[in-house]
Scaffold this active site. Sequence first.
Site, PDB file in Angstrom:
ATOM      1  N   ASP A  22       0.805  -1.225   0.000  1.00 55.09           N
ATOM      2  CA  ASP A  22       0.000   0.000   0.000  1.00 55.09           C
ATOM      3  C   ASP A  22       0.837   1.273   0.000  1.00 55.09           C
ATOM      4  OD1 ASP A  22      -2.410  -1.327  -0.077  1.00 55.09           O
ATOM      5  OD2 ASP A  22      -2.731  -1.275   2.078  1.00 55.09           O
TER       6      ASP A  22
ATOM      7  N   TYR B 145      -9.924  -0.145   2.691  1.00 50.05           N
ATOM      8  CA  TYR B 145      -9.486  -0.248   4.086  1.00 50.05           C
ATOM      9  C   TYR B 145      -9.140   1.105   4.690  1.00 50.05           C
ATOM     10  CZ  TYR B 145      -9.203  -5.051   5.717  1.00 50.05           C
ATOM     11  OH  TYR B 145      -9.499  -6.275   6.212  1.00 50.05           O
TER      12      TYR B 145
END
Lengths: 698, 698
Positions: free
Chosen positions: A337, A425
């Site tokens: 990420d 998320y």
Amino acid sequence: MGHPVVAVAIVFVSAAIAMAASSQYSHHPLDPLTATEITAIRAAVLASPLVPARPLFFHYVGLDEPDKPDVLSYAYGAADAAATSSQMTLPRRAFVIARAGGQSHEFTVDIAADNASVLSHAVHRGPGFPMFTDEDQIAAMALPYTYPPFVESVRRRGLDVGEVGCGVLSRGWFGAEQPAYGGARVAKMKCVVVDYNATANIYARPVEGVVMVVDLDRMAIIGYRDRAVFTVPKAEGTDYRADKVGPPFTGPAAPPGVVVQPEGRGFHVHGHLVKWANWEFHVGFDMRAGTVISLASVNDTDAGGLKRRVLYRGFVSEIFVPYMDPEEEWYFHTFTDAGEYGLGALASQLQRGVDCPANAVYMDGYYAGSDGKPVKAEDVICLFERYAGDVAWRHTNGIGLGGLFSEVRPDVTLVVRMVVTVGNYDYTLDWEFKTVGSIKIVVSLSGILEMKAINYTHVDQIREDTHGTLITENTIGVYHDHFVTYHLDLDIDGTRNSFIKNNIVPKRNTGVRATGGAPAPRRSYWTVLYEVAETEAEGQVNINSAPADLLFVNPSKKTKIGNEVGYRLIPTGATATSLLADDDYPERRASYTKKQVWVTPYNKSEKWASGLYAEQSTGDDNLAAWSKRNRSIKDEDIVLWYTVGLHHVPYQEDFPVMPTISGALEVRPSNFFERNPLIRTKPPENSPNCSCSIGGSA
Amino acid sequence: MGHPVVAVAIVFVSAAIAMAASSQYSHHPLDPLTATEITAIRAAVLASPLVPARPLFFHYVGLDEPDKPDVLSYAYGAADAAATSSQMTLPRRAFVIARAGGQSHEFTVDIAADNASVLSHAVHRGPGFPMFTDEDQIAAMALPYTYPPFVESVRRRGLDVGEVGCGVLSRGWFGAEQPAYGGARVAKMKCVVVDYNATANIYARPVEGVVMVVDLDRMAIIGYRDRAVFTVPKAEGTDYRADKVGPPFTGPAAPPGVVVQPEGRGFHVHGHLVKWANWEFHVGFDMRAGTVISLASVNDTDAGGLKRRVLYRGFVSEIFVPYMDPEEEWYFHTFTDAGEYGLGALASQLQRGVDCPANAVYMDGYYAGSDGKPVKAEDVICLFERYAGDVAWRHTNGIGLGGLFSEVRPDVTLVVRMVVTVGNYDYTLDWEFKTVGSIKIVVSLSGILEMKAINYTHVDQIREDTHGTLITENTIGVYHDHFVTYHLDLDIDGTRNSFIKNNIVPKRNTGVRATGGAPAPRRSYWTVLYEVAETEAEGQVNINSAPADLLFVNPSKKTKIGNEVGYRLIPTGATATSLLADDDYPERRASYTKKQVWVTPYNKSEKWASGLYAEQSTGDDNLAAWSKRNRSIKDEDIVLWYTVGLHHVPYQEDFPVMPTISGALEVRPSNFFERNPLIRTKPPENSPNCSCSIGGSA
């Protein structure tokens, strides 16, 4: 982590507004780039004759911080006391990665006030690519609508092309088993039904079975596959917006509560420097790492307020999120990420009074858009004093001898918070400073699961491994991991430290004092075997294997009675390690996730656990690769890399939005102070609601 | 844990005052004994002709709760709906252990209002003894002053007998390797220098080398040993009382802060029943276990407020604290704090506004003194809503598709707290209820280390294993463990549950869909292998060994889509297990500390993990012994036993009082609800300091 169908969460502002927000605050050498500086950097890069190719897109613009010895001299004064410390002027430089002409270009840019010039330029020749830009993603999102095979796939599913939307997903790296596309910068795209009238939960309604390959430099779809049609899960019951689920709001509720500080806040923010209780530190912002904590030192109040170093620099280096479905549309879900999407770039504007309590203060960040212009990330960091009702220390003395009395010191901590929303998320990333000298690093996960559409509506229908949990009709919450890896350049009371494993080992009582035993009926006990990690190989620890206290110590500094001053690691939940096979491609990229703890010698270039070019990285430039050199880590400037890890088996409660779950690491003084540093802390004032003593001493 | 030199921490009140404090509140069958009831029980036992021997001392007086099916019918109505539930009148009984004539007597006493009568009597014939009484300890403390060998030992150390004090320590059990003393109820005594003018920290100044053996029934010293003289550590720097360490208070300080609840508290306490948000539960008090949480159920607001059972009864069953020094004066330090000293009896009066925040409410407890009269334990339980600045769930939707907006729900929890001070150690024992349906059980340790005097003043002088850390001059903080074992009778949505190990296991990608693989470049993944624990042997788990989600499920209840409703265990730090040898005596008594998780079928008599008579127990009546029967635990009424464990290597910061360190277990709904139960929870009101949305939806 994850599935950034709509990853772009930050408001773009004009450079003019952004610059207006920059103040007259005198720079600290570790301050993040200002809007003015970013504007100047852009101009310098675009003006440079070294890279004439156009268009040129900015993928990373960040502070190239001065060399560590210079920063240390600035902050703490030179060891020889000759330097002028904070009067020093250090070079101000930026590091830039831009794409142009199909290549990744690296620039070092010298910044002087609102002027800047390119100092050096290089072309990246190895594997991997820089972070995606917002531009990459927004431009790619538009492609499927006019791509006939996709339009046909949508029609085949009984949907209208206007009600779907697609997002860019990194494709990972799978060696020769994936097409090379001539080395082009390619990603995958997957799609969902988008109908905000029906639901805001776009992740809940995947258009399963369709995967596209997009060339992000050419900005064209170059691969397409519609393997199979699956039922699109229904929208009903998936929304989470307050105005759609109520009124009435029938969910459980606690009454509102606000922390009131009658004497005001206890911390002071000057620019990016924070002072609070016995702590001083610097809060930075980076478009890849998010929050950067630097130069954290603690005042030793029992030693006349001596400022003692704890952490030179700490930040999230990477978040590796592999999914556990080997299927064609899912096997590549192996996200890094930070390196692929950028944590700072995806930091969410914090909701005042909700994401952070009412007593918080906020900081903005600035990063560069793909056009190089500054983007203001507003209110992305908050700082607040946390009154959680905990106790820092206490003791009640019994009445038997002496007198009945209690001494209690309530615990108040200072939290530095950022929330990073990587698509589905939401990571709440806290740095919690404690007066006892601890820093607690907390990762809290919420947001929305990555969901896979499936034709089943009931568990009884399922015969095969669905690689996840049926969390609602036609919907699998896919198994996955989260590995949040921190770069923690601890400098315990100085630069040169050692990593100690105090192994807790069982012993049999020999009955002989010379061997540690004693002539007593006890047959066993445990003791501590001190082990200094000599090299990087010895600095790798799986903390679940055998009990040990793990410490960073300064071998040249001892307490008065001779203990090495140190800090120890206290993992608090979330100690999972990767279960992927060593020869699997994603594991090769993130092989460091097999151990929670790695220790390396400090090297300014070793910041990113999955490598500088983490997007489609191959593992040749990652923490594990660096550590293969097996350098000495004894009495050196060393860095702790710690991974908070979770295996996430989804449950129905994780739908439609996940309740927060947390893991943490605390670094805690351990023979660092001569004694508990809070003994001379004033007890709370007596008041009708607050007494701290129930009886006098004898 | 530990070294209860002055264990008696509760104010004695007259029975008259105690009875006045009991109210007209209509009894719940699980309510703890009132002062009136304790008085009546005492009268009944003393009036009983079954045990004429005198003196008679009361060691345990507690509620003998009605049988579980009856309590369940009372609380929830009978399964056949014929019963009248809360209109039922259940028998009200007490269980009493008293010592008289050198024997342990057990009484069951029927209580009717302020009258009571003995229903049954038995004499305990097996090994072990009941908890020490305050009387035991206070009377024993007086003995050494007139015991000539001790007076001589004190003189030999240059001390005055008036400046020392001694405490009663359980001697553990070491089979035939310890003298039997004819089966007498003996304990050990060790001493410290007591001079409150010099320091309140009596534990910091041990009179090392001296151990006495005391017969607690005869109340006489029957054994004595002065092995060697050690330097008594100095008093300087050991005190922790505010009025001795300041002013000036030079320690780090954060500003005061108070939680204000503008709409008041959100919970209601009626007698011992608590209602808050979606929770209902009963808070009891027991002189051995401390706080007892019963009949915890959660309202399923998405199912019309259906009351669903979670926990029938939860309490701390035992705290086992073995020290790791095999030396003659230390080897027997293997405390079972609940069974030897009593957690409720040693609960500290909570300091208002400090031990618990200003928004707390308090409960008292009553227990029986050794004379059988009620003792009021004032303000030993507090309840408060915790506003820690956490988020229950959140998501920020990106701007790419749809609209930029955030939905955030702050987290507020309800804490039920008790602080138990067992001599030197202070345990803060929290039950934290969360609206998401979780119960988090938190153990926080503070207080004072057990210290051993040694002649060394510097680490460089030490050559041998000192079995601890030199924490100040002449002082070793001895290595030890804490194992806090919880009895958690989870009843997930009903009485019959199963224990599931969802093993997280690595797999190689076969490339074949029929076997869970897929034709994709991914080489590995993990999946979940569901395993039902059939018998107790399969219910024992070391959670550090292999990754698994551990659940209690109700196999007869499924969600609409077919998942078994359940709760899962989430350990949060403090997962140490015992390292003692299996054949060592203390390990035999507490062998259950080798695994964190045990599951047993419910048995009303199996409450105390180290046995009913834990004092000098031999392991014949403990959790591990019961489990050897290997009973079925599948689809039965089962109980979870969970041990929070810490290996404690002391550091200088632990002196003179230890900063708090914590470990926790969360039990969390996992396919229990159809979805996240907080989706329909109202967001916080907008206010100048509190907005919950930064943009409308598209």
